[in-house]
Write an enzyme that holds these catalytic residues in place. Structure first.
Site, PDB file in Angstrom:
ATOM      1  N   LYS A 280      16.834   5.981   5.982  1.00 41.01           N
ATOM      2  CA  LYS A 280      16.089   5.434   7.119  1.00 41.01           C
ATOM      3  C   LYS A 280      16.527   6.113   8.410  1.00 41.01           C
ATOM      4  O   LYS A 280      17.658   6.573   8.504  1.00 41.01           O
ATOM      5  CB  LYS A 280      16.393   3.935   7.264  1.00 41.01           C
ATOM      6  CG  LYS A 280      15.771   3.048   6.210  1.00 41.01           C
ATOM      7  CD  LYS A 280      16.076   1.589   6.504  1.00 41.01           C
ATOM      8  CE  LYS A 280      15.466   0.670   5.466  1.00 41.01           C
ATOM      9  NZ  LYS A 280      13.988   0.710   5.421  1.00 41.01           N
ATOM     10  N   ARG A 354      11.844  -3.776  -4.616  1.00 46.39           N
ATOM     11  CA  ARG A 354      10.980  -4.048  -5.762  1.00 46.39           C
ATOM     12  C   ARG A 354      11.654  -3.684  -7.091  1.00 46.39           C
ATOM     13  O   ARG A 354      11.351  -4.266  -8.127  1.00 46.39           O
ATOM     14  CB  ARG A 354       9.635  -3.328  -5.592  1.00 46.39           C
ATOM     15  CG  ARG A 354       9.717  -1.834  -5.554  1.00 46.39           C
ATOM     16  CD  ARG A 354       8.518  -1.190  -4.915  1.00 46.39           C
ATOM     17  NE  ARG A 354       8.510  -1.304  -3.447  1.00 46.39           N
ATOM     18  CZ  ARG A 354       7.544  -0.831  -2.666  1.00 46.39           C
ATOM     19  NH1 ARG A 354       6.506  -0.232  -3.194  1.00 46.39           N
ATOM     20  NH2 ARG A 354       7.629  -0.963  -1.355  1.00 46.39           N
TER      21      ARG A 354
HETATM   22  N1  BES Z   1      14.097  -3.537   3.505  1.00 49.94           N
HETATM   23  C1  BES Z   1      12.979  -2.723   3.710  1.00 49.94           C
HETATM   24  C2  BES Z   1      11.806  -3.465   4.375  1.00 49.94           C
HETATM   25  C3  BES Z   1      12.023  -3.945   5.773  1.00 49.94           C
HETATM   26  C4  BES Z   1      11.635  -3.179   6.838  1.00 49.94           C
HETATM   27  C5  BES Z   1      12.550  -5.198   5.999  1.00 49.94           C
HETATM   28  C6  BES Z   1      11.799  -3.645   8.123  1.00 49.94           C
HETATM   29  C7  BES Z   1      12.710  -5.655   7.276  1.00 49.94           C
HETATM   30  C8  BES Z   1      12.322  -4.882   8.342  1.00 49.94           C
HETATM   31  C9  BES Z   1      12.473  -2.164   2.396  1.00 49.94           C
HETATM   32  O1  BES Z   1      13.448  -1.940   1.449  1.00 49.94           O
HETATM   33  C10 BES Z   1      11.848  -0.853   2.693  1.00 49.94           C
HETATM   34  O2  BES Z   1      12.541   0.000   3.136  1.00 49.94           O
HETATM   35  N2  BES Z   1      10.542  -0.720   2.446  1.00 49.94           N
HETATM   36  C11 BES Z   1       9.844   0.484   2.715  1.00 49.94           C
HETATM   37  C12 BES Z   1       8.934   0.790   1.561  1.00 49.94           C
HETATM   38  C13 BES Z   1       8.315   2.145   1.593  1.00 49.94           C
HETATM   39  C14 BES Z   1       9.377   3.197   1.382  1.00 49.94           C
HETATM   40  C15 BES Z   1       7.272   2.235   0.530  1.00 49.94           C
HETATM   41  C16 BES Z   1       9.051   0.301   4.002  1.00 49.94           C
HETATM   42  O3  BES Z   1       8.549  -0.802   4.234  1.00 49.94           O
HETATM   43  O4  BES Z   1       8.985   1.231   4.781  1.00 49.94           O
HETATM   44 MN    MN Z   2      14.374  -0.067   1.696  1.00 53.11          MN
END
Ligand code: BES
Ligand code: MN
Ligand code: ZN
Length: 507
Positions: A280, A354
């Site tokens: 990230k 997931r």
């Molecule tokens: N934990 C994150 C989702 C999240 C984002 C929670 C912001 C709280 C605030 C999750 O694991 C994630 O990173 N999801 C990705 C999925 C994508 C890579 C398909 C996302 O939402 O960007």
């Molecule tokens: Mn994630």
């Protein structure tokens, strides 16, 4: 803090502040007059001169009163009575706690009757007062080493008083029950605000065990070796990049009610989400300690259902990992065979929630549940769609979705449904395996849920809550300072407290 309820008396222990609510346009301050005519008169004069109108949040207060049980009396404006709803009452109680804070009032007496309205009756008002008093007073100060950094002290004692003597005993039990719920929410906030270097998966498991021992619940923790033996490869793959072992926490309550069916709760417990190799951006990444919100909501709700002695058999499952880049992290392109035998190509290691939920959801089959509810900070897309005010809800059983949504409306944790139409499943099909863990970049909340659906035991009513936006306050809010807010605890408690066989469709 303590919240109590008593009948209104002429004497009574001295308080620091006496508070009554005032609706805009209210003419007769009869109840207040009986308590102190001097203050009531002063208020009426201010109202007549339009210096105080009773707009929401407006304050009229005086130190020159005839009331002997508190040095200061305060009228809090509540706006128009016909417009008062639970939502606005919650805000007003938050304001009230803030006012008491600012005055360093340790003991606050509140004339409950003056807050009652057609839309929010006595019991609901007592519940809101109790819950919000606790929630608004919450601070996370564990890591402040200097006293001077301490925030102003919240009141220690909120005493609700009523003239309606016949309601005292039932309202008292409402207050007691609401306190249990509020304390559970605070417990969840405390766990969730702990940073990733402290609250890792084994630590979360030990907190669950401690809670289980306290509330007399069953609690089993599956560790690395067991997960490996069972083929929980979604959980293992995500945790590959961490030096700390993963866990699957399993809590069980109410075995004696098993004959009526079992309800499974599942929560995402990523104690920190770096994104893994698909790392990230650093801005805001510190917030990813709240990626364990779903697990904490489930663990806390398990303690709470025991506290409330609900007549249900409930199993709570919380897979917990750290999504990191040390050790031997999973790579994009890796293919893993999940607990239910399906194969998944990991397109993006940041879509880790997931993967761990998939294993936990398929494992639910062991309990032959009549319903499954999961909560997860699953997608940034859900945060973008609904902001921090609404939780995404999706599922396979409309009755269950409706029941959860209704409960959310009741407790102020709102949910809004997104569709799970078959077509959305197309883009999570993989070239080299059964599934892939990301879609085509669009409808991310829906495709993530379509992925989960592949792992839910067949024909089991299931609801998924995407709490990515709602579980965290990015700024101070009337009922919670910046940080984890315990979203989901009240929602789950409400659904389970009113559980009925009507909550699921007949097969
Ligand atoms: N934990 C994150 C989702 C999240 C984002 C929670 C912001 C709280 C605030 C999750 O694991 C994630 O990173 N999801 C990705 C999925 C994508 C890579 C398909 C996302 O939402 O960007
Ligand atoms: Mn994630
Ligand atoms: Zn995550």
């Amino acid at each position: 803090m303590k919240v109590s309820l008593a009948g209104l008396t002429k004497s009574g222990v001295k308080a620091d502040l006496f508070v009554a609510g005032y609706f805009k346009g209210e003419k007769d301050l009869k109840a207040l007059k009986k308590i102190d005519s001097a203050f009531a008169k002063a208020a009426e004069a201010a109202i007549a001169k339009k210096r105080f109108e009773g707009k929401t949040g407006e304050v009229f207060s005086s130190y020159q009163t005839g009331y002997r049980q508190a040095p200061e009396m305060l009228l809090l404006g509540l706006g128009e009575e016909k417009e008062l709803k639970a939502v606005s009452l919650r805000k007003s109680v938050g304001t009230l706690i803030g006012l008491a804070n600012g005055r360093k009032a340790r003991k606050v007496r509140v004339l409950l009757d003056s807050f009652l309205s057609a839309a929010v009756p006595a019991e609901e008002t007592a519940k809101i007062f109790t819950e919000i008093s606790f929630l608004a007073a919450y601070r996370f100060t564990q890591y402040k080493t200097k006293k001077k950094d301490d925030p102003p002290k919240a009141p220690e004692d909120v005493e609700l008083v009523t003239e309606k003597k016949e309601l005292v005993s039932s309202l008292r039990s409402t207050v007691g029950r609401s306190e249990k719920i509020a304390r559970a929410v605070l417990f969840a906030r405390d766990l969730n605000n702990e940073p990733g270097n402290v609250m890792n998966p084994p630590r979360l498991a030990s907190e669950a065990k401690k809670l289980a021992a306290e509330k007399k619940l069953e609690c089993k923790v599956l560790g690395f070796a067991e997960l490996k033996k069972m083929g929980m490869n979604g959980i293992l793959a995500v945790n590959q990049g961490s030096m700390t072992p993963p866990v699957l926490i399993i809590m069980e309550y109410g075995k004696e009610y098993q004959a009526q069916g079992t309800i499974c709760l599942v929560g995402k417990g990523v104690t920190f989400d770096t994104g893994g190799i698909s790392i990230k951006p650093s801005k805001g990444m510190e917030e990813m300690k709240y990626d364990k919100s779903g697990a904490i909501a489930v663990i806390t709700a398990m303690g709470l259902v025991a506290d409330l002695k609900l007549p249900l058999h409930i199993v709570g499952l919380a897979p917990s990992v750290e999504n990191n880049v040390a050790a031997d992290p999973q790579r994009p392109g890796d293919i893993i065979k999940m607990y239910n035998g399906k194969t998944v190509e990991v397109m993006n290691t940041d879509a880790e929630g997931r993967l761990i939920l998939a294993d936990a959801l398929s494992y639910c089959a062991e309990f032959k549940p009549i319903a499954i509810i999961d909560a997860a900070t699953l997608t940034g897309m859900c945060h973008h769609t609904f902001g921090d005010k609404t939780c995404g809800i999706l599922g396979t059983d409309q009755k269950l979705i409706d029941a959860v949504q209704k409960a959310g409306e009741k407790v102020g944790e709102r949910c809004w449904q997104l569709p799970l139409w078959e077509e959305y499943g197309e883009c999570i099909k993989s070239h080299h395996s059964d599934l892939q863990n990301t879609g085509d970049g669009y409808a991310g909340t829906i495709t993530a849920t379509m992925f989960l659906k592949e792992f839910v035991p067949e024909k089991t009513p299931w609801v998924h809550l995407d709490i990515a936006g709602t579980a965290w306050c990015t700024a101070n809010r009337f009922d919670c300072p910046k940080g984890a807010n315990g979203f989901g605890v009240r929602l789950l408690a409400e659904v389970l407290s009113n559980w009925s066989s009507e909550n699921i469709s007949k097969k």
